[in-house]
Design an enzyme around this catalytic site. Sequence first.
Site, PDB file in Angstrom:
ATOM      1  CG  LEU A 190       6.079   7.071   3.092  1.00  0.00           C
ATOM      2  CD1 LEU A 190       4.820   6.495   2.457  1.00  0.00           C
ATOM      3  CD2 LEU A 190       6.679   8.147   2.194  1.00  0.00           C
TER       4      LEU A 190
ATOM      5  CD  GLU B 231       1.332  -8.345   4.975  1.00  0.00           C
ATOM      6  OE1 GLU B 231       0.608  -9.342   4.991  1.00  0.00           O
ATOM      7  OE2 GLU B 231       1.600  -7.726   3.940  1.00  0.00           O
TER       8      GLU B 231
ATOM      9  N   GLY C  29       0.800  -1.225   0.000  1.00  0.00           N
ATOM     10  CA  GLY C  29       0.000   0.000   0.000  1.00  0.00           C
ATOM     11  C   GLY C  29       0.828   1.268   0.000  1.00  0.00           C
TER      12      GLY C  29
HETATM   13 MO1  MOS Z   1      -1.935  -8.748   3.782  1.00  0.00          MO
HETATM   14  S1  MOS Z   1      -2.264 -10.436   4.941  1.00  0.00           S
HETATM   15  O1  MOS Z   1      -1.115  -9.445   2.433  1.00  0.00           O
HETATM   16  O2  MOS Z   1      -3.526  -8.357   3.336  1.00  0.00           O
END
Ligand code: MOS
Length: 745
Positions: A637, A712, A519
């Site tokens: 960021l 993650e 993202g």
């Molecule tokens: Mo993340 S678990 O790749 O949405």
Amino acid sequence: MTTTTPSAIGQPLDRVDGRPKVTGHARYSAEIPVPDTAYAYVVGSRIAAGRVTDIDVSAARAEEGVLAVLTHRNLPRIAEQPPLIPSLAGTAAPGQTFFPMQDDTVHYAGQQIAVVIADTWERAQHAARLVRVSYAESTPVTTLDQGRDDTYVPEKIFGGWIPGRIERGDVAAGLAEADVLVDGTFTYAANNHNPIEPACTTAQWEGDELLLYDTTQGVNATQMTVSRLLGLPMSKIRVMGHYVGGSFGCKAMIHAHSALAAMAAREVGRPVKLVLTREQMFTSVGHREEQEQHLTMGATRDGRLTAIRHHKLSPTSHFDDWAEPSIGVSSEIYACPNYEGVYRLFRANTMTPTFMRAPGEASGMYALECSMDELAHELGMDPVELRLRNYTDVDAMSGRPWSSSGQRECYERGARRFGWAGRDPRPGTRREGNWLIGTGMAAACYPVAPPANPQRARARLYADGTAVVQAATPDFGTGVATVMTQVAAEGLGVSVDRCRFENGDTDLPNIAAAVGSAGAGMISAAVHAAATGLREQLIKRAVTDPRSPLHGADTVDVVVRDGVMIAGTATDAYTELLQRNFQPDAEASGQWSPPSGDVPYGMMTFGAQFAEVAVDAELGLVRVRRMTGAFAPGRVLNARTARSQLTGGMLWGLGQALLEANYMNPDTGRWVNSNLGEYLVAVNADAPDVDVELIEVEDSIVNPLGVKGVGEIGQVGAAAAIANAVHHATGRRVRKLPITIEDLL
Ligand code: MOS
């Protein structure tokens, strides 16, 4: 007052959505008031395998306030089942390729077999209990022990993105030439995501146009998936999701409830709100599969890896070849000439598993990094030194150089902060009263996965100097709206308090679903393109405006600070430029085309994890006393939101190590845990001091701002560091997650 705008990017700006969230003003998808809403309640199958032979809805239908009961007998057929492709691809992204209630088959417990719609939630729930279902039941297969004798190696897993088998060199030869071998079978309980906001969709039809309020990681993914399922043009579907109360991957793919809400609303001619119960969250939005990983590793006496063999066995659904890609990273991050990775699957009576918090890496690195610890122990070598000795500056699988690394710095600085030096490697030697104390470490890594298609954003500056920057992406709690405000402000050259980021709506420029820690990189690239594009447009306008003090200046000489364009001693403010020219606003779109699959680099985020545990020698209790993580996520960021992401990820790792588990009852094929009382997650009382070190590495390949992502990687390696610390404390090697009291008695 300073005359320059300090760089907005990187500042620990408070969350722009912080106040509405903590004061209760933020409206989540199920809280948006829609007049005349009816409520849908899903009935799930009690059996895990077989058929619905009869379904009697008459009692439910007769209840006061009940508007409709949909079953496989009257639910319209879907127009088309799109294939399962990870939503990062930017296509339709169903969570599985089975849509419920199209026939009488039952593939798994909890599968939707009826939807009751009533004028209140309570009436729908009550009537749902009156639906009488008869089944023809067959024997379910859900556990590893039930399925391990009937397996196959799929051609591809993970929505067709990952091959079922990868190899290089000759693993048998590599193992044969090793001086030292370690070999272990690692078992993992299934995991469920459990965000506090359950899945929900409110569907509202106006004629043949559909509006969905959906809690999702990607509004465009919902739009495309529902479009295909219902056979409705995308131009007639608008999806909004302004606030999302957590996800962890269960909102990364579009599960059946979103389309079911739309079908229910069409049936009753009223808006319909469908909210899954906590119990239904365990059977309706995917899960991390139970799995077993077998890892064999060989090395020379001086600690150089000669071979790694990494096999995984796990259940998938009856319709999709899904396994989280646990094997990828073990093939990539260490120099090792011989490698073999194989996924074995068996068909089980569950829904298709899905992404969950570092899907693949979190579990794969447990096996890899516990094995590395064991190897270090066998060799009498420091675990950090063993990893440095096998460091590679190319992706060991593809041979491509890393676009950037920082791995060595993570080991070194993490070790220093943690106080690793001088550690006595002998297990079971540190004791404080009843507590055995141990320390452990592990590598962390997470791939940088760019989306498959261009990402877009739009920037608008008003004549009063305020700006709005827009992109479709939701912010599911990660801080996207905050950091994009910073990226936009810096790109435009205005202060962050003049800039607002608007998001969570398919009417805004397309962004792929925010999954796989992608993202921040992809959205910042699009926002940066839009904001700098608008700045250039305004500068060009000024230097060609005869009334501007900047008239005739060279655009490359113009800098912008706090909304004022400056060339030498001449200045012109954005506000004056626009007002003078009777322009209420100026606008630009920006687009970023991600690097394609043939980019000649390996793209990976690196880190290192350190943990100290105390184990009660008599009770087997494990307490994590402190954790240190050092990560090199590229450009940071926002120092505060990044640290928060990484801290949270490390605590997921603690949960993975010691708490989170779900099990199938092998007789019924049903999960034994289906509530937050029994599905244990780390709470404040479990949380130790978590220390995060951010190591900035420059990367000009991954995206324009060099952002590699922090979503993650915080989890990856954390469970291994804890398990390795448990070994150091006790001398016991536990190759199972979660590690529980029983394993240490
Ligand atoms: Mo993340 S678990 O790749 O949405």
